[in-house]
Scaffold this active site. Sequence first.
Site, PDB file in Angstrom:
ATOM      1  N   GLU A 167      21.013  14.306  45.940  1.00 27.57           N
ATOM      2  CA  GLU A 167      22.220  13.317  46.043  1.00 27.57           C
ATOM      3  C   GLU A 167      22.610  14.086  47.361  1.00 27.57           C
ATOM      4  O   GLU A 167      23.064  15.155  47.592  1.00 27.57           O
ATOM      5  CB  GLU A 167      23.009  13.356  44.938  1.00 27.57           C
ATOM      6  CG  GLU A 167      22.528  12.671  43.985  1.00 27.57           C
ATOM      7  CD  GLU A 167      22.296  11.087  44.009  1.00 27.57           C
ATOM      8  OE1 GLU A 167      22.806  10.545  45.085  1.00 27.57           O
ATOM      9  OE2 GLU A 167      21.436  10.627  43.132  1.00 27.57           O
ATOM     10  N   CYS A 177      31.214  13.287  48.981  1.00 28.27           N
ATOM     11  CA  CYS A 177      30.188  12.468  49.604  1.00 28.27           C
ATOM     12  C   CYS A 177      30.488  10.953  49.212  1.00 28.27           C
ATOM     13  O   CYS A 177      29.819   9.995  49.910  1.00 28.27           O
ATOM     14  CB  CYS A 177      29.243  12.776  48.484  1.00 28.27           C
ATOM     15  SG  CYS A 177      29.513  12.442  46.769  1.00 28.27           S
ATOM     16  N   GLU A 215      28.126  11.268  59.099  1.00 30.14           N
ATOM     17  CA  GLU A 215      29.233  11.926  58.053  1.00 30.14           C
ATOM     18  C   GLU A 215      30.027  12.825  58.651  1.00 30.14           C
ATOM     19  O   GLU A 215      29.957  13.685  59.187  1.00 30.14           O
ATOM     20  CB  GLU A 215      28.372  12.335  56.885  1.00 30.14           C
ATOM     21  CG  GLU A 215      29.097  12.883  55.646  1.00 30.14           C
ATOM     22  CD  GLU A 215      28.614  13.348  54.720  1.00 30.14           C
ATOM     23  OE1 GLU A 215      27.834  14.298  54.743  1.00 30.14           O
ATOM     24  OE2 GLU A 215      28.690  13.083  53.555  1.00 30.14           O
ATOM     25  N   LYS A 261      21.813  28.077  41.620  1.00 31.36           N
ATOM     26  CA  LYS A 261      22.517  28.637  42.725  1.00 31.36           C
ATOM     27  C   LYS A 261      23.629  27.822  43.272  1.00 31.36           C
ATOM     28  O   LYS A 261      23.769  26.731  43.941  1.00 31.36           O
ATOM     29  CB  LYS A 261      21.633  28.619  44.028  1.00 31.36           C
ATOM     30  CG  LYS A 261      22.193  29.478  45.030  1.00 31.36           C
ATOM     31  CD  LYS A 261      21.575  29.662  46.459  1.00 31.36           C
ATOM     32  CE  LYS A 261      22.468  28.473  47.351  1.00 31.36           C
ATOM     33  NZ  LYS A 261      24.031  28.674  47.422  1.00 31.36           N
TER      34      LYS A 261
HETATM   35  P1  NAD Z   1      24.843  21.974  52.294  1.00 31.45           P
HETATM   36  O1  NAD Z   1      23.578  21.067  52.324  1.00 31.45           O
HETATM   37  O2  NAD Z   1      25.044  22.943  53.440  1.00 31.45           O
HETATM   38  O3  NAD Z   1      24.540  23.087  50.885  1.00 31.45           O
HETATM   39  C1  NAD Z   1      24.439  22.528  49.509  1.00 31.45           C
HETATM   40  C2  NAD Z   1      23.716  23.690  48.785  1.00 31.45           C
HETATM   41  O4  NAD Z   1      22.404  23.873  49.398  1.00 31.45           O
HETATM   42  C3  NAD Z   1      24.310  24.867  48.816  1.00 31.45           C
HETATM   43  O5  NAD Z   1      24.202  25.549  47.530  1.00 31.45           O
HETATM   44  C4  NAD Z   1      23.703  25.668  49.994  1.00 31.45           C
HETATM   45  O6  NAD Z   1      23.678  27.055  49.768  1.00 31.45           O
HETATM   46  C5  NAD Z   1      22.263  25.251  49.454  1.00 31.45           C
HETATM   47  N1  NAD Z   1      21.319  25.401  50.682  1.00 31.45           N
HETATM   48  C6  NAD Z   1      21.706  25.472  52.124  1.00 31.45           C
HETATM   49  N2  NAD Z   1      20.226  25.448  52.865  1.00 31.45           N
HETATM   50  C7  NAD Z   1      19.414  25.619  51.980  1.00 31.45           C
HETATM   51  C8  NAD Z   1      17.993  25.746  51.910  1.00 31.45           C
HETATM   52  N3  NAD Z   1      17.322  25.921  52.959  1.00 31.45           N
HETATM   53  N4  NAD Z   1      17.170  25.827  50.964  1.00 31.45           N
HETATM   54  C9  NAD Z   1      17.938  25.600  49.452  1.00 31.45           C
HETATM   55  N5  NAD Z   1      19.136  25.417  49.487  1.00 31.45           N
HETATM   56  C10 NAD Z   1      19.964  25.531  50.748  1.00 31.45           C
HETATM   57  O7  NAD Z   1      25.810  21.062  51.840  1.00 31.45           O
HETATM   58  P2  NAD Z   1      27.492  21.456  51.604  1.00 31.45           P
HETATM   59  O8  NAD Z   1      27.965  21.493  52.842  1.00 31.45           O
HETATM   60  O9  NAD Z   1      27.605  22.448  50.518  1.00 31.45           O
HETATM   61  O10 NAD Z   1      28.030  20.287  50.938  1.00 31.45           O
HETATM   62  C11 NAD Z   1      28.500  19.010  51.757  1.00 31.45           C
HETATM   63  C12 NAD Z   1      27.418  17.977  51.667  1.00 31.45           C
HETATM   64  O11 NAD Z   1      26.896  17.697  50.356  1.00 31.45           O
HETATM   65  C13 NAD Z   1      28.004  16.700  52.449  1.00 31.45           C
HETATM   66  O12 NAD Z   1      26.750  16.113  53.296  1.00 31.45           O
HETATM   67  C14 NAD Z   1      28.019  15.597  51.116  1.00 31.45           C
HETATM   68  O13 NAD Z   1      27.971  14.447  51.274  1.00 31.45           O
HETATM   69  C15 NAD Z   1      26.963  16.107  49.989  1.00 31.45           C
HETATM   70  N6  NAD Z   1      27.262  15.919  48.926  1.00 31.45           N
HETATM   71  C16 NAD Z   1      26.663  14.679  48.359  1.00 31.45           C
HETATM   72  C17 NAD Z   1      27.081  14.460  46.818  1.00 31.45           C
HETATM   73  C18 NAD Z   1      26.343  13.285  46.119  1.00 31.45           C
HETATM   74  O14 NAD Z   1      26.182  13.029  45.060  1.00 31.45           O
HETATM   75  N7  NAD Z   1      25.601  12.451  47.022  1.00 31.45           N
HETATM   76  C19 NAD Z   1      28.164  15.018  46.044  1.00 31.45           C
HETATM   77  C20 NAD Z   1      28.574  16.151  46.945  1.00 31.45           C
HETATM   78  C21 NAD Z   1      28.476  16.455  47.951  1.00 31.45           C
END
Ligand code: NAD
Length: 479
Positions: free
Chosen positions: A247, A281, A376, A172
């Site tokens: 992550e 991130c 963050e 997804k």
């Molecule tokens: P998010 O958590 O809102 O979404 C990430 C993914 O999870 C999306 O595909 C979203 O649709 C899905 N999702 C949302 N709710 C869900 C649920 N209840 N069940 C299952 N899936 C669900 O994050 P975002 O806004 O897309 O990305 C930004 C975040 O990602 C920041 O916090 C950033 O630090 C983190 N990030 C971490 C890394 C790493 O490697 N540590 C890398 C990139 C981004």
Amino acid sequence: MTTDVQNFVGGEWTGTPSTERRNPADPDEVVSRAVASSASDVDAAVAASAAAQPAWADAPPPARGRVLLEAGELLGRRAAAVAEDLVREEGKTRAEALGEVRRAADILRYFGAQGWRSTGDVLPSAVPDTMVYTRREPLGVVGAITPWNFPIAIPAWKLAPALVSGNAAVWKPAELTPLTAAHFARALEESGLPPGVLNVVNGLGSEAGEAIVANDGVAAISFTGSTRVGLHVYETATRRGARVQLEMGGKNAVVVLDDADVGRAVEAVAAGGFGLTGQACTATSRVFCTPGVAERFVARLSAASAAFSPGDGRADGVRMGPIVSEAQLQKVWGFVDAAMSAGATFACGAEEPEGLFLKPTVVTGVGPSAPIVRDEVFGPVVAVLPVADLDAAVDAVNDSRYGLTAGICTRDLAAAQDFAARARVGVVKVNRPTTGLDLNAPFGGVKDSSTNTFREQGMAALDFFTWSKTVYLGHDPAG
Ligand code: NAD
């Protein structure tokens, strides 16, 4: 131009696209329309994966590797066109997008080559005429849930090791970047990936994401995204016995010591803090300066921020694109606004955003407990705080719920080594930006940044997607 993005299930592009995604630099442009998948769409994708996986696992590993290698070549040839769509969909600059697409192509090549490499050990046995060896077995059907900020590189570093290991995957992508995701799936489809081995379901996390996490047919979930959602995914999936890799967020710090080359330290912090619009991130969001360098550093960082004046990522000379969405902008601006209300001082930025464009912002007069220092922010905002010495800097860096990356700028090798040993983070950078990773080196964090069990990237990535079996092969002499 608007592109309709369907789901990719069982080798077919299917479903009726309905959810619009607009260009963050030009909200009049609808870039893509994608399917809003339901739980039953996910069930169909899991069923397609389960049907395709045994034959894929039985294929000789070099045959699996060849598909990935070809997909890497294809994506590499298409990089400029794919990057153009990535810029329109996510907002980063053309140079950043091109770098990311090429990285995804290289990741496919890197894990494709794995198809030819040995993956087990041969061990001496205490029993005569016996050979002991280990095999890496695929898990079966695995799930990947990915964020919008690296919409093609992160999927590549999850899906390439998953697929070359003989798993089938249900993926997804983030709801903001379905078109970029479709380019990745198409490269694999056109390179001969058998139908059903990779299935893409678009849609909301609360619908399609939840359905993947809850599905008993999905043996493991690799998730990258926010800490809030990640911890929820962990709880739900591990309750039913699935393997989970998370992550998540970061609050990455850089320490600048008195002896640092200030020009280079400024370059590293500007690249790490304002590059990618601070939406990484691994972005630098805290800087701790010792007394002899603090004033010079802040003056030069705020001068350097002018080069990151935000604009449309497609325009020549633009080094920083817009914030990805209105909701994200409100979140970022909320931190700046709260700091202003609390009487913080700013060396640059902190100006009302225009559209989704926010100027790089350096905040100085804040204490260590301010939300802009602790949470963050995920935007081009850097907080600079004073510290007395290296020991105080290490304490300040470690005073965080996150532990993804941290950096130090110094010419003192002993100080750098001391910092590398004591920083409670997964990745340490010395005299380099906190952003930017090598694809062949393990990546991941500690504390609330990661499950801290299985690393991503490099050969370490294969551990999550396989289990180890030990075989004792007796071969008694005839007679
Ligand atoms: P998010 O958590 O809102 O979404 C990430 C993914 O999870 C999306 O595909 C979203 O649709 C899905 N999702 C949302 N709710 C869900 C649920 N209840 N069940 C299952 N899936 C669900 O994050 P975002 O806004 O897309 O990305 C930004 C975040 O990602 C920041 O916090 C950033 O630090 C983190 N990030 C971490 C890394 C790493 O490697 N540590 C890398 C990139 C981004």
